[in-house]
Design an enzyme around this catalytic site. Structure first.
Site, PDB file in Angstrom:
ATOM      1  N   ASP A   1       0.875  -1.165   0.000  1.00  0.00           N
ATOM      2  CA  ASP A   1       0.000   0.000   0.000  1.00  0.00           C
ATOM      3  C   ASP A   1       0.918   1.222   0.000  1.00  0.00           C
ATOM      4  O   ASP A   1       2.124   1.100   0.262  1.00  0.00           O
ATOM      5  CB  ASP A   1      -0.894  -0.036   1.242  1.00  0.00           C
TER       6      ASP A   1
ATOM      7  N   ASP B   1      -0.134   4.999   1.169  1.00  0.00           N
ATOM      8  CA  ASP B   1      -0.344   5.894   2.305  1.00  0.00           C
ATOM      9  C   ASP B   1      -0.266   5.147   3.629  1.00  0.00           C
ATOM     10  O   ASP B   1      -0.979   4.167   3.839  1.00  0.00           O
ATOM     11  CB  ASP B   1      -1.701   6.595   2.193  1.00  0.00           C
TER      12      ASP B   1
END
Length: 217
Positions: free
Chosen positions: A14, A16
Site C-alpha cells: 500500500d 499511504d
C-alpha cells in the site's frame, strides 16, 4: 544449496501509511471540504476514512450534512477536495518517505521478487514521482484502474495478475483495516503496519517498515 530468502514471489505494498504518510494532507483537504458543507470534521472522523476511497469517504462525510446531494454535486465536491489535496502534495519530496521504506523495497528487489503497489489514491503516480521511487515498482494499481475499492480484493488481485504471480504467492503490506481485509480476501499473506489490536486480521503486524524482515514471513 542456499535457501531462498522468501517463500513469496511478489510483495504488494500500500502507499499511504506504509511508504509515505499523506494522512495529514488528506485530513486538511477533507476538513476544508466537510466544513464548507456545514459538517464537523475532526481527527476521529478522519480516522474512520482510513483505507476508504475518495467517493466512499465523501459519502460518509455527506451523510452528516443537512441535505441530500445529487451524483453530479458529489463528483464536483470530490474534485474540489482532490484539487486542494494535489496542491498540498505538490510540496512532497524524498524527505517524506517513511523510515525503512526504501530499505524494504531494496530488500525485496535484491531477493529477486516482483514489487507491486496497490493504492486507492488516484494521485499515486504523482506521489511516487515526488518521492522519487516510481522506478522501484514493477506495476502500480491505483483507484483509476479498478471498479471497487478496499476492502474488496480487486486491487490486490489486479496487482498479482499484472505481476504474473498467483495471489497465494504474494505478501501484501497494509496499514488499514480495510486494506488488510482486502489482502486476506485476495488469498494473500497480510503484513500489517500498525497495532495488532487494530489490525486483527493480519498474519503478522509490525510498527513500521524499519522492522521489515522478508525472511521472517
Amino acid at each position: 544449496m542456499n535457501q531462498p530468502l522468501s517463500r513469496f514471489k511478489a510483495v504488494i505494498f500500500d502507499l499511504d501509511g506504509v511508504i509515505t504518510d499523506t494522512a495529514h494532507y488528506h485530513y486538511l483537504a477533507w476538513k476544508q471540504l466537510a466544513e464548507s458543507q456545514g459538517v464537523h470534521f475532526d481527527h476521529e472522523f478522519n480516522e474512520s476514512l482510513k483505507g476508504i476511497d475518495r467517493m466512499g469517504s465523501l459519502d460518509l462525510i455527506l451523510a452528516s450534512a443537512s441535505r441530500q446531494y445529487t451524483p453530479e454535486e458529489k463528483l464536483a465536491l470530490a474534485d474540489v477536495k482532490n484539487r486542494h489535496y494535489q496542491e498540498l502534495i505538490s510540496t512532497m519530496s524524498a524527505a517524506d518517505l517513511l523510515p525503512g521504506a526504501v530499505a524494504a523495497l531494496d530488500t525485496v528487489r535484491a531477493a529477486g521478487l516482483r514489487i507491486g503497489l496497490a493504492s486507492v489514491s488516484k494521485n499515486a503516480f504523482t506521489v511516487l514521482g515526488r518521492l522519487g521511487i516510481t522506478d522501484k515498482f514493477d506495476y502500480v494499481v491505483d483507484a483509476a484502474t479498478i471498479a471497487r475499492g478496499k476492502p474488496d480484493p480487486e486491487i490486490f488481485l489486479r496487482a498479482a495478475h499484472e505481476l504474473g504471480v498467483a495471489p497465494a504467492d504474494c505478501l501484501g503490506v497494509e496499514d488499514a483495516v480495510a486494506g488488510v481485509a482486502a489482502i486476506k480476501a485476495a488469498g494473500m499473506f497480510a503484513l500489517g503496519i500498525g497495532h495488532p489490536f487494530v489490525l486483527t486480521e493480519a498474519d503478522v503486524v509490525i510498527t513500521s517498515l524499519k522492522e521489515f524482515n522478508l525472511a521472517a514471513y
